[in-house]
Design a protein around this motif. Structure first.
Motif, mmCIF file in Angstrom:
data_model
loop_
_atom_site.group_PDB
_atom_site.id
_atom_site.type_symbol
_atom_site.label_atom_id
_atom_site.label_comp_id
_atom_site.label_asym_id
_atom_site.label_seq_id
_atom_site.Cartn_x
_atom_site.Cartn_y
_atom_site.Cartn_z
ATOM 1 N N MET A 1 0.810 -1.196 0.000
ATOM 2 C CA MET A 1 0.000 0.000 0.000
ATOM 3 C C MET A 1 0.852 1.258 0.000
ATOM 4 S SD MET A 1 -3.264 -0.986 2.418
ATOM 5 C CE MET A 1 -3.483 0.660 2.929
ATOM 6 N N MET A 2 1.986 1.224 0.675
ATOM 7 C CA MET A 2 2.841 2.402 0.710
ATOM 8 C C MET A 2 3.384 2.717 -0.679
ATOM 9 S SD MET A 2 4.823 1.680 4.288
ATOM 10 C CE MET A 2 6.092 2.848 3.905
ATOM 11 N N ALA A 3 3.829 1.700 -1.372
ATOM 12 C CA ALA A 3 4.378 1.908 -2.712
ATOM 13 C C ALA A 3 3.325 2.476 -3.649
ATOM 14 C CB ALA A 3 4.932 0.601 -3.265
ATOM 15 N N SER A 4 2.108 1.959 -3.559
ATOM 16 C CA SER A 4 1.063 2.445 -4.460
ATOM 17 C C SER A 4 0.708 3.895 -4.168
ATOM 18 C CB SER A 4 -0.180 1.555 -4.394
ATOM 19 O OG SER A 4 -0.750 1.590 -3.112
ATOM 20 N N LYS A 5 0.755 4.301 -2.906
ATOM 21 C CA LYS A 5 0.487 5.703 -2.556
ATOM 22 C C LYS A 5 1.553 6.612 -3.164
ATOM 23 C CE LYS A 5 -0.490 8.610 1.451
ATOM 24 N NZ LYS A 5 -0.680 8.648 2.903
ATOM 25 N N LEU A 6 2.801 6.199 -3.087
ATOM 26 C CA LEU A 6 3.884 6.989 -3.672
ATOM 27 C C LEU A 6 3.790 7.032 -5.193
ATOM 28 C CD1 LEU A 6 6.715 5.682 -1.355
ATOM 29 C CD2 LEU A 6 5.928 8.049 -1.466
ATOM 30 N N GLN B 1 10.934 -3.244 8.775
ATOM 31 C CA GLN B 1 12.134 -2.579 8.280
ATOM 32 C C GLN B 1 12.615 -3.152 6.947
ATOM 33 O OE1 GLN B 1 13.217 0.176 9.874
ATOM 34 N NE2 GLN B 1 14.473 0.487 8.078
ATOM 35 N N ARG B 2 12.500 -4.453 6.785
ATOM 36 C CA ARG B 2 12.936 -5.077 5.528
ATOM 37 C C ARG B 2 12.102 -4.558 4.358
ATOM 38 N NH1 ARG B 2 12.948 -11.461 3.903
ATOM 39 N NH2 ARG B 2 13.822 -11.148 1.848
ATOM 40 N N TYR B 3 10.785 -4.498 4.536
ATOM 41 C CA TYR B 3 9.911 -3.979 3.475
ATOM 42 C C TYR B 3 10.258 -2.526 3.170
ATOM 43 C CZ TYR B 3 5.890 -1.938 1.194
ATOM 44 O OH TYR B 3 5.092 -1.239 0.322
ATOM 45 N N LEU B 4 10.444 -1.729 4.208
ATOM 46 C CA LEU B 4 10.763 -0.321 4.022
ATOM 47 C C LEU B 4 12.101 -0.152 3.301
ATOM 48 C CD1 LEU B 4 9.710 2.507 4.558
ATOM 49 C CD2 LEU B 4 10.831 2.440 6.779
ATOM 50 N N ASN B 5 13.076 -0.953 3.662
ATOM 51 C CA ASN B 5 14.378 -0.910 2.979
ATOM 52 C C ASN B 5 14.253 -1.270 1.505
ATOM 53 O OD1 ASN B 5 15.683 -0.163 5.317
ATOM 54 N ND2 ASN B 5 16.385 -2.229 5.799
ATOM 55 N N GLU B 6 13.463 -2.288 1.194
ATOM 56 C CA GLU B 6 13.254 -2.689 -0.208
ATOM 57 C C GLU B 6 12.538 -1.596 -0.988
ATOM 58 O OE1 GLU B 6 11.239 -6.440 -0.037
ATOM 59 O OE2 GLU B 6 13.008 -7.496 0.697
ATOM 60 N N LEU B 7 11.566 -0.976 -0.345
ATOM 61 C CA LEU B 7 10.825 0.111 -0.986
ATOM 62 C C LEU B 7 11.756 1.279 -1.296
ATOM 63 C CD1 LEU B 7 8.036 1.294 -1.819
ATOM 64 C CD2 LEU B 7 7.864 2.169 0.514
ATOM 65 N N ILE B 8 12.545 1.660 -0.329
ATOM 66 C CA ILE B 8 13.491 2.761 -0.520
ATOM 67 C C ILE B 8 14.494 2.414 -1.615
ATOM 68 C CG2 ILE B 8 15.390 4.030 0.579
ATOM 69 C CD1 ILE B 8 13.743 3.732 3.207
ATOM 70 N N HIS B 9 15.023 1.205 -1.565
ATOM 71 C CA HIS B 9 16.002 0.777 -2.572
ATOM 72 C C HIS B 9 15.423 0.839 -3.981
ATOM 73 C CE1 HIS B 9 19.443 -1.220 -4.272
ATOM 74 N NE2 HIS B 9 18.636 -2.088 -4.846
ATOM 75 N N GLY C 1 16.652 6.304 -9.436
ATOM 76 C CA GLY C 1 17.265 7.618 -9.571
ATOM 77 C C GLY C 1 16.714 8.685 -8.646
ATOM 78 N N TYR C 2 15.823 8.338 -7.735
ATOM 79 C CA TYR C 2 15.246 9.313 -6.812
ATOM 80 C C TYR C 2 16.132 9.488 -5.584
ATOM 81 C CZ TYR C 2 10.915 8.745 -9.443
ATOM 82 O OH TYR C 2 9.977 8.709 -10.435
ATOM 83 N N ILE C 3 16.099 10.689 -5.027
ATOM 84 C CA ILE C 3 16.674 10.942 -3.714
ATOM 85 C C ILE C 3 15.547 10.662 -2.726
ATOM 86 C CG2 ILE C 3 17.699 12.643 -2.166
ATOM 87 C CD1 ILE C 3 19.429 12.080 -4.617
ATOM 88 N N VAL C 4 15.761 9.773 -1.762
ATOM 89 C CA VAL C 4 14.714 9.369 -0.824
ATOM 90 C C VAL C 4 15.090 9.836 0.581
ATOM 91 C CG1 VAL C 4 13.430 7.432 0.145
ATOM 92 C CG2 VAL C 4 14.206 7.336 -2.224
ATOM 93 N N THR C 5 14.135 10.501 1.220
ATOM 94 C CA THR C 5 14.320 10.964 2.590
ATOM 95 C C THR C 5 13.165 10.462 3.438
ATOM 96 O OG1 THR C 5 15.314 12.993 1.723
ATOM 97 C CG2 THR C 5 14.679 13.005 4.031
ATOM 98 N N ILE C 6 13.486 9.962 4.621
ATOM 99 C CA ILE C 6 12.451 9.543 5.567
ATOM 100 C C ILE C 6 12.552 10.436 6.786
ATOM 101 C CG2 ILE C 6 11.587 7.688 7.029
ATOM 102 C CD1 ILE C 6 12.711 5.713 5.059
ATOM 103 N N ASP C 7 11.436 11.042 7.152
ATOM 104 C CA ASP C 7 11.375 11.906 8.325
ATOM 105 C C ASP C 7 10.390 11.323 9.317
ATOM 106 O OD1 ASP C 7 13.161 14.004 7.447
ATOM 107 O OD2 ASP C 7 11.597 14.557 6.016
#
Length: 81
Positions: free
Chosen positions: A1-6, A39-47, A53-59
């Motif tokens: 769901m997070m990926a689809s929102k982005l 955390q594993r899912y979030l890391n894969e999503l960020i990767h 080619g995106y700069i990814v920031t998590i706040d």
């Protein structure tokens, strides 16, 4: 769901012109991820976005976290033959 929102945000031509996109993920809607349990899912999503080619920031925030994708200064992904 997070990926689809982005991805939905990236497909919006009005947002695309801005050069960056930020999505907030609340603790209520994403309790496991917001508490560090996925955390594993979030890391894969960020990767996946960094590889594109995106700069990814998590706040982090008290009530969740936001992911920002920036392509204004992003490098072009390497072309493989």
């Amino acid at each position: 769901m997070m990926a689809s929102k982005l991805v939905r945000g990236l497909r919006d031509p009005k947002l695309h012109k801005l050069g960056s996109l930020s999505c907030f993920f609340s603790r209520e809607q994403y309790p496991v991820t917001a508490n560090g349990g996925a955390q594993r899912y979030l890391n894969e999503l960020i990767h996946s976005f960094v590889s594109a080619g995106y700069i990814v920031t998590i706040d982090s925030a008290e009530n969740g976290f936001s992911i920002t994708l920036d392509w204004t200064t992003a490098s072009t992904p390497v072309d493989f033959p």
